[in-house]
Design a protein around this motif. Structure first.
Motif, PDB file in Angstrom:
ATOM      1  N   LEU A 102       0.814  -1.224   0.000  1.00  0.00           N
ATOM      2  CA  LEU A 102       0.000   0.000   0.000  1.00  0.00           C
ATOM      3  C   LEU A 102       0.844   1.270   0.000  1.00  0.00           C
ATOM      4  N   GLY A 103       2.111   1.128   0.349  1.00  0.00           N
ATOM      5  CA  GLY A 103       2.966   2.312   0.427  1.00  0.00           C
ATOM      6  C   GLY A 103       4.289   1.949   1.074  1.00  0.00           C
ATOM      7  N   MET A 104       4.846   2.910   1.830  1.00  0.00           N
ATOM      8  CA  MET A 104       6.189   2.692   2.377  1.00  0.00           C
ATOM      9  C   MET A 104       6.423   3.559   3.609  1.00  0.00           C
ATOM     10  N   VAL A 105       7.444   3.178   4.362  1.00  0.00           N
ATOM     11  CA  VAL A 105       7.970   4.011   5.450  1.00  0.00           C
ATOM     12  C   VAL A 105       9.412   4.322   5.088  1.00  0.00           C
ATOM     13  N   TYR A 106       9.773   5.613   5.083  1.00  0.00           N
ATOM     14  CA  TYR A 106      11.152   6.025   4.814  1.00  0.00           C
ATOM     15  C   TYR A 106      11.946   5.887   6.106  1.00  0.00           C
ATOM     16  N   THR A 107      12.948   4.992   6.113  1.00  0.00           N
ATOM     17  CA  THR A 107      13.754   4.800   7.324  1.00  0.00           C
ATOM     18  C   THR A 107      15.034   5.625   7.293  1.00  0.00           C
ATOM     19  N   ASP A 128      13.601  14.817   5.156  1.00  0.00           N
ATOM     20  CA  ASP A 128      13.465  14.401   6.560  1.00  0.00           C
ATOM     21  C   ASP A 128      12.016  14.411   7.049  1.00  0.00           C
ATOM     22  N   HIS A 129      11.182  15.288   6.482  1.00  0.00           N
ATOM     23  CA  HIS A 129       9.777  15.372   6.909  1.00  0.00           C
ATOM     24  C   HIS A 129       9.011  14.072   6.634  1.00  0.00           C
ATOM     25  N   LYS A 130       9.543  13.241   5.717  1.00  0.00           N
ATOM     26  CA  LYS A 130       8.876  11.986   5.377  1.00  0.00           C
ATOM     27  C   LYS A 130       9.296  10.833   6.271  1.00  0.00           C
ATOM     28  N   ARG A 131      10.409  10.989   6.962  1.00  0.00           N
ATOM     29  CA  ARG A 131      10.970   9.866   7.683  1.00  0.00           C
ATOM     30  C   ARG A 131      10.062   9.422   8.829  1.00  0.00           C
ATOM     31  N   PHE A 132       9.869   8.107   8.929  1.00  0.00           N
ATOM     32  CA  PHE A 132       9.073   7.477   9.981  1.00  0.00           C
ATOM     33  C   PHE A 132       7.617   7.952  10.029  1.00  0.00           C
ATOM     34  N   THR A 133       7.086   8.296   8.859  1.00  0.00           N
ATOM     35  CA  THR A 133       5.640   8.467   8.727  1.00  0.00           C
ATOM     36  C   THR A 133       5.158   7.386   7.762  1.00  0.00           C
ATOM     37  N   PHE A 134       3.871   7.118   7.799  1.00  0.00           N
ATOM     38  CA  PHE A 134       3.294   6.086   6.928  1.00  0.00           C
ATOM     39  C   PHE A 134       2.868   6.745   5.619  1.00  0.00           C
ATOM     40  N   CYS A 135       3.590   6.440   4.544  1.00  0.00           N
ATOM     41  CA  CYS A 135       3.299   7.033   3.236  1.00  0.00           C
ATOM     42  C   CYS A 135       2.512   6.035   2.383  1.00  0.00           C
TER      43      CYS A 135
END
Length: 202
Positions: free
Chosen positions: A115-120, A127-134
Motif C-alpha cells: 500500500l505504500g512505504m515508510v522512509y527509514t 526528513d519530513h517523510k521519515r518514519f511516517t506512513f506514506c
C-alpha cells in the motif's frame, strides 16, 4: 530485488489518479483538517477513513493526517490501524537523481498488497517523510464519514409497521365503525317505520 524495484517504479509512473479517483481531493482533506478553506454548512464533510483499495480493510483515517505529496500521489499518516503490516527488509529507493532513500513496505494484512512505504533513511531535504506512513493514493480508497445519503421512504402513518399493538388499534376502530353503521341502520328503520305508520293513519 531488481524486478521488485522495477515494478514499483512502473507503478509510480502508472499512477495518474489523485483523490478524485477515490472521491476526495488531497488538498480538500488538508483544508478540512487545518481549516484553510472557508466552509459553509453544506460542504461540512466528516473525517475520512482510508481503506485498502483491494480488500477494503480500514488502514487509517484523516485524524492522523500528516500531509500529502501531490507529485508522487502519496498521503502521509502519523498512525495506522493494525491492518497495516510494516515490512522488515530495508531496500534502496531512488526518488530523484540525488535522492536515495531506504524504505520498508507497508503491506495490507488482509490481501498482502503493498500500500505504500515508510522512509527509514532520507537525505536532509526529505526528513519530513521519515518514519511516517506514506500511502500510494492509487492503492487505497477513502470514505467520508457521514456521506451516506440513501434512506428508506416513509410516508407518515400509512407506512407504519403492522405490529400487534397497531393491529389491535385498527380492529378496535373497525368495530366502532361497524357499531356506528349498525346503530344508524337501526335508527333509519325506526324513522321509516314511523313514516309508514303516519301514512297508514292518514
Amino acid at each position: 530485488m531488481a524486478a521488485r524495484e522495477k515494478s514499483l517504479k512502473h507503478r509510480q509512473k502508472h499512477i495518474n489518479a489523485t483523490f478524485e479517483a477515490s472521491s476526495i481531493d488531497s488538498t480538500a482533506v488538508g483544508e478540512k483538517l487545518f481549516g484553510h478553506a472557508e466552509e459553509d454548512e453544506d460542504s461540512d464533510d466528516g473525517p475520512v477513513v482510508f481503506i485498502c483499495g483491494k480488500c477494503k480493510l480500514p488502514v487509517g483515517d484523516s485524524l492522523s493526517w500528516d500531509g500529502s505529496e501531490d507529485g508522487q500521489n502519496q498521503i502521509r499518516l502519523k498512525r495506522v490501524t493494525d491492518n497495516v503490516l510494516v515490512g522488515k527488509d530495508n531496500r534502496l529507493y531512488e526518488m530523484g537523481k540525488r535522492s536515495l532513500c531506504l524504505i520498508v513496505d507497508l503491506i495490507c494484512r488482509g490481501c498482502h498488497s503493498v500500500l505504500g512505504m515508510v522512509y527509514t533513511s532520507t537525505p536532509k531535504n526529505l526528513d519530513h517523510k521519515r518514519f511516517t506512513f506514506c500511502f500510494n493514493v492509487a492503492d487505497i480508497d477513502s470514505y467520508v464519514l457521514g456521506s451516506a445519503s440513501q434512506m428508506l421512504a416513509a410516508e407518515g402513518p400509512k407506512e407504519q409497521p403492522v405490529t400487534l399493538e397497531y393491529r389491535g388499534i385498527v380492529e378496535q376502530q373497525l368495530t366502532e365503525m361497524k357499531m356506528l353503521v349498525m346503530s344508524m341502520a337501526h335508527r333509519l328503520e325506526e324513522i321509516e317505520a314511523g313514516l309508514q305508520e303516519g301514512c297508514d293513519e292518514a
